[in-house]
Structures are given as C-alpha cells and as structure tokens.
Design a protein around this motif. Structure first.
Motif, mmCIF file in Angstrom:
data_model
loop_
_atom_site.group_PDB
_atom_site.id
_atom_site.type_symbol
_atom_site.label_atom_id
_atom_site.label_comp_id
_atom_site.label_asym_id
_atom_site.label_seq_id
_atom_site.Cartn_x
_atom_site.Cartn_y
_atom_site.Cartn_z
ATOM 1 N N SER A 42 0.848 -1.220 0.037
ATOM 2 C CA SER A 42 0.040 0.072 -0.141
ATOM 3 C C SER A 42 0.856 1.161 0.171
ATOM 4 O O SER A 42 0.655 2.400 -0.332
ATOM 5 C CB SER A 42 -0.761 0.082 1.316
ATOM 6 O OG SER A 42 -1.970 -1.115 1.141
ATOM 7 N N ARG A 73 3.836 1.267 -1.534
ATOM 8 C CA ARG A 73 4.846 1.440 -2.467
ATOM 9 C C ARG A 73 3.874 1.642 -3.883
ATOM 10 O O ARG A 73 4.499 2.112 -4.861
ATOM 11 C CB ARG A 73 5.750 -0.118 -2.458
ATOM 12 C CG ARG A 73 6.517 -0.121 -1.106
ATOM 13 C CD ARG A 73 7.521 0.743 -1.124
ATOM 14 N NE ARG A 73 8.404 1.067 -2.071
ATOM 15 C CZ ARG A 73 9.234 2.324 -2.106
ATOM 16 N NH1 ARG A 73 9.167 2.978 -0.943
ATOM 17 N NH2 ARG A 73 9.936 2.110 -3.219
ATOM 18 N N CYS A 74 3.214 0.907 -4.135
ATOM 19 C CA CYS A 74 2.194 0.961 -5.328
ATOM 20 C C CYS A 74 1.856 2.481 -5.611
ATOM 21 O O CYS A 74 1.163 3.210 -4.656
ATOM 22 C CB CYS A 74 1.052 0.001 -5.268
ATOM 23 S SG CYS A 74 1.596 -1.655 -5.409
ATOM 24 N N HIS A 75 1.725 2.938 -6.749
ATOM 25 C CA HIS A 75 1.336 4.190 -7.219
ATOM 26 C C HIS A 75 -0.216 4.239 -7.233
ATOM 27 O O HIS A 75 -0.715 5.016 -6.955
ATOM 28 C CB HIS A 75 1.795 4.719 -8.581
ATOM 29 C CG HIS A 75 3.174 5.196 -8.445
ATOM 30 N ND1 HIS A 75 3.730 6.278 -9.209
ATOM 31 C CD2 HIS A 75 4.320 4.449 -7.634
ATOM 32 C CE1 HIS A 75 5.069 6.338 -8.740
ATOM 33 N NE2 HIS A 75 5.306 5.441 -8.015
ATOM 34 N N SER A 76 -0.842 3.004 -7.652
ATOM 35 C CA SER A 76 -2.214 3.109 -7.928
ATOM 36 C C SER A 76 -2.741 1.875 -6.756
ATOM 37 O O SER A 76 -2.150 0.893 -6.774
ATOM 38 C CB SER A 76 -2.572 2.828 -9.301
ATOM 39 O OG SER A 76 -3.887 2.234 -9.168
ATOM 40 N N ARG A 102 -6.149 4.278 0.167
ATOM 41 C CA ARG A 102 -4.926 3.888 0.782
ATOM 42 C C ARG A 102 -4.879 4.044 2.359
ATOM 43 O O ARG A 102 -4.663 3.062 2.930
ATOM 44 C CB ARG A 102 -3.719 4.765 0.447
ATOM 45 C CG ARG A 102 -2.196 4.048 0.245
ATOM 46 C CD ARG A 102 -1.074 4.945 -0.391
ATOM 47 N NE ARG A 102 -1.437 5.659 -1.526
ATOM 48 C CZ ARG A 102 -0.944 4.826 -2.670
ATOM 49 N NH1 ARG A 102 -0.435 3.647 -2.576
ATOM 50 N NH2 ARG A 102 -1.450 4.975 -3.865
ATOM 51 N N VAL A 162 -7.343 1.229 3.620
ATOM 52 C CA VAL A 162 -6.652 -0.099 3.563
ATOM 53 C C VAL A 162 -5.618 -0.208 4.829
ATOM 54 O O VAL A 162 -5.671 -1.357 5.462
ATOM 55 C CB VAL A 162 -5.939 -0.272 2.208
ATOM 56 C CG1 VAL A 162 -5.113 -1.591 2.241
ATOM 57 C CG2 VAL A 162 -7.201 -0.472 1.330
ATOM 58 N N ILE A 163 -4.768 0.911 5.000
ATOM 59 C CA ILE A 163 -3.820 0.755 5.821
ATOM 60 C C ILE A 163 -4.288 0.898 7.353
ATOM 61 O O ILE A 163 -4.019 -0.067 8.225
ATOM 62 C CB ILE A 163 -2.551 1.790 6.029
ATOM 63 C CG1 ILE A 163 -1.988 1.904 4.640
ATOM 64 C CG2 ILE A 163 -1.680 2.103 6.978
ATOM 65 C CD1 ILE A 163 -1.186 2.967 4.067
ATOM 66 N N ASP A 200 5.833 7.404 4.817
ATOM 67 C CA ASP A 200 4.932 7.437 3.511
ATOM 68 C C ASP A 200 4.139 8.867 3.509
ATOM 69 O O ASP A 200 3.924 9.307 2.633
ATOM 70 C CB ASP A 200 4.223 6.153 3.263
ATOM 71 C CG ASP A 200 3.711 6.069 1.676
ATOM 72 O OD1 ASP A 200 4.529 6.414 0.574
ATOM 73 O OD2 ASP A 200 2.525 5.859 1.666
ATOM 74 N N ARG A 222 4.326 12.027 1.032
ATOM 75 C CA ARG A 222 3.216 12.314 0.328
ATOM 76 C C ARG A 222 2.689 13.407 0.350
ATOM 77 O O ARG A 222 2.476 14.317 -0.325
ATOM 78 C CB ARG A 222 2.048 11.413 0.286
ATOM 79 C CG ARG A 222 2.450 10.031 -0.348
ATOM 80 C CD ARG A 222 1.319 8.972 -0.148
ATOM 81 N NE ARG A 222 1.613 7.518 -0.498
ATOM 82 C CZ ARG A 222 1.954 6.908 -1.708
ATOM 83 N NH1 ARG A 222 1.170 7.724 -2.725
ATOM 84 N NH2 ARG A 222 2.331 5.668 -2.005
ATOM 85 N N ARG A 263 1.011 12.224 -9.294
ATOM 86 C CA ARG A 263 1.205 10.850 -9.084
ATOM 87 C C ARG A 263 -0.015 10.106 -8.765
ATOM 88 O O ARG A 263 -0.255 9.198 -8.710
ATOM 89 C CB ARG A 263 2.351 10.790 -7.916
ATOM 90 C CG ARG A 263 3.702 11.029 -8.161
ATOM 91 C CD ARG A 263 4.529 10.893 -7.000
ATOM 92 N NE ARG A 263 5.852 10.732 -7.375
ATOM 93 C CZ ARG A 263 6.877 9.993 -7.484
ATOM 94 N NH1 ARG A 263 6.290 8.736 -7.466
ATOM 95 N NH2 ARG A 263 7.934 10.267 -7.915
ATOM 96 N N LYS A 264 -1.111 10.850 -7.991
ATOM 97 C CA LYS A 264 -2.152 10.368 -7.579
ATOM 98 C C LYS A 264 -2.765 10.143 -8.721
ATOM 99 O O LYS A 264 -3.701 8.782 -8.742
ATOM 100 C CB LYS A 264 -2.945 11.653 -6.804
ATOM 101 C CG LYS A 264 -3.740 11.255 -5.742
ATOM 102 C CD LYS A 264 -4.157 12.166 -4.905
ATOM 103 C CE LYS A 264 -5.724 11.822 -4.599
ATOM 104 N NZ LYS A 264 -6.232 12.884 -3.650
ATOM 105 N N GLY A 306 -1.687 8.686 -11.170
ATOM 106 C CA GLY A 306 -0.897 7.772 -12.082
ATOM 107 C C GLY A 306 -0.091 8.097 -12.944
ATOM 108 O O GLY A 306 0.458 7.242 -13.997
#
Lengths: 75, 149
Positions: free
Chosen positions: A36, A38-41, B33, B36-37, B126, B130, B142-143, B145
C-alpha cells in the motif's frame, strides 16, 4: 454484547499446536501495508500483496525446512 | 490545508499517521490507501491483543522493548495500555504483575502488536513524503497515476 466484545480482548487463547498458522495472517498484513505504501495505484495492491505474501510465506517455510534439515543432520 | 506551510502539513500528516495508522493518508486526500492501512494495522494489532489477552500484551513494565515497538502504533497502543491497566487493577493484590498468559500466546501476541507498530514507521514516513509531494505540486500527478516529467 459489550461484555462479550471486551472479553475477546481480556483473556488469552490457547494456541498450542497451531503456532505455525499464525504466521500467515501476520505475513499478509505486512504484505498489504508494504505494498500500500509502495504501489502508485491502489488497483495494483491486491495482486502485488498476494505475490509478496506467497513469497514471504514460501521463503520463511524454506528457511524453516532448511534449518530443520541442518539440525537433523548435525544432531 | 493548501495555505499551510509545507513543514506544518508534513508534521500534521506524520502525527496523525502515528495517532491512528492510516489517518495521515486520509487527511492528505489519499482515502483508499488510508482506509486499507487503517483496517490492516488495526486488525493486526487487535488480533494480537485478542490472542494474548490485554493483561499480557501491552505491558511496558515487563516487556519494555516490545512496548517500544508497540507504541509506534499510537492510539491502538494507548487503548491497549488502558485495557491492560484495567485488567491489572481488577486483579487481587496477590495476583499483581507479572500477569502472564500462556507463554506461546503471549509471544505470538507481542509479535502481532510489535509488527503492527513497526509497520507504522513505513506508514508515517510514507504519509509525510506524500504530504510533502502534494505541497510541492507533484502529488496530484502521482495520484492520477502519471509519471514525473
């Protein structure tokens, strides 16, 4: 209901003979959190985490089997 | 938050990521993100407490080194410590610490909670990086992609 919920966290559970199986969920959480970050998407996370989880588990099992074999030969 | 200086934004993201793992990402706009974390680290930490019991898992008096790893999970550890204190205080004086679960349960429990805390180092760093990228204008690309120019 609240007491039932609290009692889950108050007393320990018996894990005798099942300790190996507790490795898999821990490795899964390491894989998910690592991927989570490391991945960009986020779409890439499930597959990347799954691959990493399998890699970690197989690696640790491999090390375990290797050490067990070494121990069996030496002792 | 766009008018706030970068250092303050980065610090807030880092502090919130420590306080509740995943919250730093949610605050800077990376909700998926962050959720999920948040769910993964909370599940790992509280699974550990459920395996070892609150009395034997978050225990700074008897497991100092593990507590140093656990405290990196912030709010989870503070709540776990509160639960630990309430269990210890409810014991009769003859049963005061070290209050131990079965050694194997206690070992697995501190591994789960300790790893949850150590994983949060990654998450804090992280979230801070960010937040910094968002402040400097690279975050949006980056968000979405896209690669850096």
């Amino acid at each position: 209901m609240n007491w039932l919920l609290a009692s889950i966290f108050l007393s320990s559970i018996d894990v005798t003979g099942k300790r190996l199986f507790f490795m898999f969920p821990l490795c899964l959480s390491v894989a998910i959190v690592y991927k989570s970050t490391r991945c960009h998407s986020m779409r890439d996370v499930p597959m990347a985490a799954l691959i990493l989880w399998v890699t970690i588990c197989l690696g640790m099992l491999g090390v375990g089997v290797g050490l067990w074999a070494l121990f069996s030969i030496l002792v | 938050m766009s008018s706030k200086p970068t250092a303050l934004r980065v610090s807030i993201a880092g502090f919130l990521a420590w306080l509740l793992p995943g919250l730093g990402h949610i605050v800077i706009g990376d909700r998926k993100r962050g959720i999920v974390i948040l769910v993964t680290i909370a599940a790992t930490f509280w699974s550990g407490v459920a395996i070892g019991g609150a009395g034997a898992t978050v225990d700074p008096e008897n497991k100092k080194l593990w507590f140093m790893a656990q405290i990196l999970a912030g709010g989870h550890t503070l709540a776990g410590y509160g639960l630990h204190r309430s269990v210890i205080n409810s014991l009769p004086p003859s049963d005061k610490p070290p209050y131990l679960a079965h050694w194997l349960s206690a070992e697995i429990a501190v591994h789960y909670t300790g790893v949850a805390g150590l994983l949060n180092i990654l998450v804090i760093l992280d979230a801070m990086s960010r937040a910094e990228r968002l402040s400097s204008g690279n975050g949006r690309k980056r968000k979405l992609g896209q690669s850096d120019p």
